[in-house]
Design an enzyme around this catalytic site. Sequence first.
Site, mmCIF file in Angstrom:
data_model
loop_
_atom_site.group_PDB
_atom_site.id
_atom_site.type_symbol
_atom_site.label_atom_id
_atom_site.label_comp_id
_atom_site.label_asym_id
_atom_site.label_seq_id
_atom_site.Cartn_x
_atom_site.Cartn_y
_atom_site.Cartn_z
ATOM 1 N N GLU A 90 62.227 26.789 59.359
ATOM 2 C CA GLU A 90 61.316 26.570 60.482
ATOM 3 C C GLU A 90 61.094 25.092 60.755
ATOM 4 O OE1 GLU A 90 57.517 28.313 59.794
ATOM 5 O OE2 GLU A 90 58.407 30.115 58.947
ATOM 6 N N CYS A 114 52.993 26.555 44.842
ATOM 7 C CA CYS A 114 51.588 26.359 45.206
ATOM 8 C C CYS A 114 51.005 27.708 45.650
ATOM 9 C CB CYS A 114 51.459 25.324 46.327
ATOM 10 S SG CYS A 114 52.076 23.702 45.845
ATOM 11 N N GLU A 161 60.144 21.077 49.149
ATOM 12 C CA GLU A 161 59.573 19.874 48.553
ATOM 13 C C GLU A 161 60.598 18.749 48.710
ATOM 14 O OE1 GLU A 161 56.873 18.391 47.363
ATOM 15 O OE2 GLU A 161 58.177 16.728 46.843
ATOM 16 N N SER A 192 55.967 14.093 52.926
ATOM 17 C CA SER A 192 54.840 14.669 52.191
ATOM 18 C C SER A 192 55.340 15.326 50.913
ATOM 19 C CB SER A 192 54.156 15.713 53.087
ATOM 20 O OG SER A 192 53.123 16.363 52.375
ATOM 21 N N LEU A 216 47.157 16.772 47.761
ATOM 22 C CA LEU A 216 46.312 16.663 46.567
ATOM 23 C C LEU A 216 45.585 17.976 46.276
ATOM 24 C CD1 LEU A 216 45.620 14.443 44.478
ATOM 25 C CD2 LEU A 216 43.527 14.048 45.763
ATOM 26 N N CYS A 334 52.379 26.982 57.619
ATOM 27 C CA CYS A 334 53.654 26.681 56.984
ATOM 28 C C CYS A 334 54.406 27.912 56.497
ATOM 29 C CB CYS A 334 53.393 25.765 55.809
ATOM 30 S SG CYS A 334 52.093 24.595 56.157
HETATM 31 N N1 SAH Z 1 56.112 20.213 49.587
HETATM 32 C C1 SAH Z 1 55.517 19.207 50.396
HETATM 33 C C2 SAH Z 1 55.688 19.426 51.886
HETATM 34 C C3 SAH Z 1 55.461 20.817 52.423
HETATM 35 S S1 SAH Z 1 53.826 21.435 52.497
HETATM 36 C C4 SAH Z 1 54.068 19.043 50.039
HETATM 37 O O1 SAH Z 1 53.572 19.776 49.215
HETATM 38 O O2 SAH Z 1 53.435 18.146 50.552
HETATM 39 C C5 SAH Z 1 53.040 20.518 53.761
HETATM 40 C C6 SAH Z 1 51.522 20.611 53.713
HETATM 41 O O3 SAH Z 1 51.040 21.870 54.199
HETATM 42 C C7 SAH Z 1 51.012 20.483 52.314
HETATM 43 O O4 SAH Z 1 49.903 19.629 52.233
HETATM 44 C C8 SAH Z 1 50.654 21.912 51.982
HETATM 45 O O5 SAH Z 1 49.795 21.971 50.926
HETATM 46 C C9 SAH Z 1 50.090 22.379 53.320
HETATM 47 N N2 SAH Z 1 49.931 23.839 53.441
HETATM 48 C C10 SAH Z 1 50.651 24.795 52.846
HETATM 49 N N3 SAH Z 1 50.181 26.016 53.145
HETATM 50 C C11 SAH Z 1 49.124 25.843 53.967
HETATM 51 C C12 SAH Z 1 48.218 26.724 54.627
HETATM 52 N N4 SAH Z 1 48.313 28.033 54.504
HETATM 53 N N5 SAH Z 1 47.250 26.177 55.394
HETATM 54 C C13 SAH Z 1 47.156 24.836 55.549
HETATM 55 N N6 SAH Z 1 47.984 23.962 54.970
HETATM 56 C C14 SAH Z 1 48.962 24.449 54.182
#
Ligand code: SAH
Length: 344
Positions: A90, A114, A161, A192, A216, A334
């Site tokens: 996506e 995560c 990632e 990110s 974070l 996401c």
């Molecule tokens: N792996 C990288 C980039 C992808 S995630 C990273 O962790 O930064 C990009 C951002 O979207 C991250 O901050 C992630 O925690 C956030 N994210 C993931 N799922 C989400 C959700 N359901 N609602 C809001 N933000 C989300």
Amino acid sequence: MKSIYGLDLKDLEEYFISIGEKKFRAKQLFDWLFVKRINDFDKITNISNDVLSVINKDYTFDLLTIKDKQVSNDGTIKYLFELEDGNLVESVLMRYSYGNSVCVSSQVGCNMGCQFCASGQLKKKRDLSAGEMVLQILTIQNDLDQDEDRISHVVVMGIGEPFDNYDNVMKFVRIINNPFGLAIGARHITISTCGLIDGINKYANEDLQINLAISLHSAIDKKRSSLMPVNKSNDLTSLKRAIKDYIKKTNRRVTFEYIMLKGVNTSKEDAEALIKFVRGINAYVNLIPYNDVSNLEFESISRDECFPFYQILKEANVNVTIRREFGSDIDAACGQLRSKRIKR
Ligand code: SAH
């Protein structure tokens, strides 16, 4: 077959030399690919057909296939792309007052695990090549197809990632940053990461002015480890050390993304831990109201509910904003478009 869009100008120069052509041809082709954005060979006038047919045997010029597209009332467009091998990724186009920004995926799936994230529910199948990342931008730019609708900003915040696919991501950055091509300014590109320390250390030594964002989500080790398993081997103390070192080397501000998870990381104690963590760091904190992912147990949260937490940070003089939501009427969170299409 390899994509021609995965070559940076230097690779293209070496390629032309390898097929007995002059180096300057590379710049000509680069211009057709990225500035004129033409992949119909008949229109390429300054490179001979013989040479073009050689290139055509070694590389594909195909764009990505748009498998699904959702347009939000606020102008956000979410794309589901099919790759050459049938995998899906996506990308999202977001419209800001300062320009158009595309959120790019860096892997097919993700292994970081995560808890709150839709992308990670599908394990990583493979890394994306630099070309596949470039093509997300080019395919969208062609779909918009108006020069005044230029994509000016890029965030690597889609599925995957980026620091788990470091070399391809950096090659991608060099291709889109090249002034003879898409010319997306380094300061307009953000990567990110969930906080892979090795990646941050390498990134600190790149000679590019690209931005770094850290996901974070908690500044309390135990809590962060339960939300983000990556914290077990990349704990907050080492993370802070790596970030401080990055800032010392690059003199750049770091963005912290903090998803507001109702009842999980939004208490006064959480805010205080966050304040302590960013102290001494040139930081910008972006609070992200959690986007509901249908089969996960976390609850969505309103902007108003984020406000008390925001207020505590503000009073401690932390540079903080609550992120504007995009495409809330489409599957904007996401990885949601893809996970709907794929069975676990
Ligand atoms: N792996 C990288 C980039 C992808 S995630 C990273 O962790 O930064 C990009 C951002 O979207 C991250 O901050 C992630 O925690 C956030 N994210 C993931 N799922 C989400 C959700 N359901 N609602 C809001 N933000 C989300």
